[in-house]
Design an enzyme around this catalytic site. Sequence first.
Site, short mmCIF file in Angstrom:
data_model
loop_
_atom_site.label_atom_id
_atom_site.label_comp_id
_atom_site.label_asym_id
_atom_site.label_seq_id
_atom_site.Cartn_x
_atom_site.Cartn_y
_atom_site.Cartn_z
N ARG A 233 0.61 -1.23 -0.23
CA ARG A 233 0.02 0.27 -0.03
C ARG A 233 0.73 1.45 -0.06
NH1 ARG A 233 -2.63 0.39 6.08
NH2 ARG A 233 -0.85 -0.71 7.17
N ASP B 126 5.56 -8.44 12.70
CA ASP B 126 5.16 -7.19 13.41
C ASP B 126 3.95 -7.12 14.08
OD1 ASP B 126 7.75 -6.26 12.67
OD2 ASP B 126 6.83 -5.10 10.87
N TYR C 74 -10.62 -8.80 14.97
CA TYR C 74 -9.86 -9.54 13.99
C TYR C 74 -10.42 -10.88 13.63
CZ TYR C 74 -5.42 -11.95 12.48
OH TYR C 74 -4.66 -12.79 11.93
N LYS D 111 -11.73 -12.53 10.11
CA LYS D 111 -11.40 -13.91 9.43
C LYS D 111 -12.45 -14.91 9.50
CE LYS D 111 -7.07 -12.74 9.06
NZ LYS D 111 -6.28 -12.53 7.90
N ASN E 136 -3.13 -11.75 1.51
CA ASN E 136 -2.53 -11.88 2.70
C ASN E 136 -2.55 -10.68 3.66
OD1 ASN E 136 0.17 -12.60 4.46
ND2 ASN E 136 0.68 -10.44 3.57
P1 NDP Z 1 2.43 -7.83 9.39
O1 NDP Z 1 1.51 -6.83 10.17
O2 NDP Z 1 3.64 -8.27 9.50
O3 NDP Z 1 1.99 -7.53 7.85
C1 NDP Z 1 0.78 -7.11 7.18
C2 NDP Z 1 0.93 -6.68 5.90
O4 NDP Z 1 -0.17 -6.18 5.30
C3 NDP Z 1 1.99 -5.33 5.83
O5 NDP Z 1 2.66 -5.38 4.55
C4 NDP Z 1 1.04 -4.19 5.62
O6 NDP Z 1 1.41 -3.20 4.99
C5 NDP Z 1 -0.14 -5.13 4.70
N1 NDP Z 1 -1.50 -4.14 4.69
C6 NDP Z 1 -2.24 -3.77 5.93
N2 NDP Z 1 -3.05 -3.19 5.63
C7 NDP Z 1 -3.09 -3.07 3.93
C8 NDP Z 1 -3.74 -2.52 3.11
N3 NDP Z 1 -4.98 -1.70 3.33
N4 NDP Z 1 -3.57 -2.73 1.73
C9 NDP Z 1 -2.41 -3.37 1.35
N5 NDP Z 1 -1.60 -4.12 2.35
C10 NDP Z 1 -1.97 -3.83 3.70
O7 NDP Z 1 1.29 -9.37 9.52
P2 NDP Z 1 1.73 -10.80 9.29
O8 NDP Z 1 2.75 -10.94 8.21
O9 NDP Z 1 1.92 -11.29 10.51
O10 NDP Z 1 0.40 -11.25 8.45
C11 NDP Z 1 0.18 -11.63 7.40
C12 NDP Z 1 -1.19 -12.32 7.13
O11 NDP Z 1 -0.98 -13.73 8.17
C13 NDP Z 1 -2.27 -11.58 7.70
O12 NDP Z 1 -3.46 -12.06 6.77
C14 NDP Z 1 -2.58 -12.31 9.00
O13 NDP Z 1 -3.96 -12.05 9.51
C15 NDP Z 1 -2.12 -13.54 8.91
N6 NDP Z 1 -2.00 -14.21 10.16
C16 NDP Z 1 -0.71 -14.00 11.03
C17 NDP Z 1 -0.40 -14.51 12.05
C18 NDP Z 1 0.67 -14.23 12.82
O14 NDP Z 1 0.84 -14.86 13.96
N7 NDP Z 1 1.54 -13.44 12.50
C19 NDP Z 1 -1.30 -15.80 12.60
C20 NDP Z 1 -2.42 -16.18 11.56
C21 NDP Z 1 -2.80 -15.58 10.70
P3 NDP Z 1 2.09 -1.71 5.77
O15 NDP Z 1 3.67 -2.17 5.90
O16 NDP Z 1 2.10 -0.83 4.62
O17 NDP Z 1 1.42 -1.76 6.93
#
Ligand code: NDP
Length: 290
Positions: free
Chosen positions: A45, A245, A207, A211, A97
């Site tokens: 984004r 993060d 959240y 989901k 994602n």
């Molecule tokens: P992070 O917070 O590390 O990364 C989230 C990413 O999503 C970032 O790149 C962020 O961009 C992007 N993002 C947020 N809002 C938008 C938007 N409006 N448009 C485009 N991009 C956006 O999260 P994770 O890597 O941990 O999570 C990835 C996926 O895994 C998610 O779907 C999460 O729900 C799922 N998940 C994670 C778990 C965990 O323990 N970490 C467990 C279960 C599921 P920016 O850098 O600009 O903020």
Amino acid sequence: MDYSVRGAWWSGETVAVVTGANRGIGHALAARLAEHGLTVVLTARDGARGEAAATPLRARGLAVVVRHLDVSDAASVADFAAWLRDDVGGLDILVNNAAVSFNEIDTNSVEHAETVLRTNFYGAKMLTEALLPLFRQSPATSRILNISSQLGLLNKVSNPSLKALLQDEDRLTEAAIESMVARFLAQVKDGTWAEPGQGWPKVWTDYSVSKLALNAYSRLLARRLQAHGERVSVNCFCPGFTRTDMTKGWGKRTAEEVADVGARLALLPPGELPTGTFFKWCTPQLYSKL
Ligand code: NDP
């Protein structure tokens, strides 16, 4: 089931789009898919953050294209879809994602519920619907992999009528899912969401509802596409508690470990590719256990 990546059906022409791929699981998954030889559209984004994330991958010779995409913004989604259609010619894999959560591990505020639902559920849905006409109907079957969470499984819902609705595949509709989300957001506004009897998931409630909606939509979409004979599968993948993060660095596995399994699921041989399945790590869940 053997989840090793084998019998490659893809080539450098195979296009995978990953949302929120500038950091965390999305970035690791984009890198892994590119390492397997696909062309990856790394979306972010924030354009600068996307470029910074792609530069080291390109320096390794990986086929990574960066594109701006805010999944919560209709204009951004429309721009992205037009670019993908006109300049790339379509896609084979979509990994939804991108997501947000504003809670600490042990807190449960719904202050940002609207943003959470707009991003995690409506954003993924809006992008999916915009890209559906662009999937290549290849013999290998195109794939949508929604990165979801077991926090949104039916066993987290204690309201019996909501649970019954979500379990009834024949009665469930997209309108019913959206009305569930609207009801939750209305209860957040009037402060009644946590009252006994509402029965929403207890952990990271906003959240989890996002989901829950994503999982239900994924199942419905899988059925819809199957009924129309479309060669596009739709599955969900819960990576488990991962050190990113989002979890402030807590978790039992790394984003790279998650990317190994996520890439295997996204690249399953066509003959083994299910649709409408929720994978908890690499195990497909029985619907009755959800
Ligand atoms: P992070 O917070 O590390 O990364 C989230 C990413 O999503 C970032 O790149 C962020 O961009 C992007 N993002 C947020 N809002 C938008 C938007 N409006 N448009 C485009 N991009 C956006 O999260 P994770 O890597 O941990 O999570 C990835 C996926 O895994 C998610 O779907 C999460 O729900 C799922 N998940 C994670 C778990 C965990 O323990 N970490 C467990 C279960 C599921 P920016 O850098 O600009 O903020």
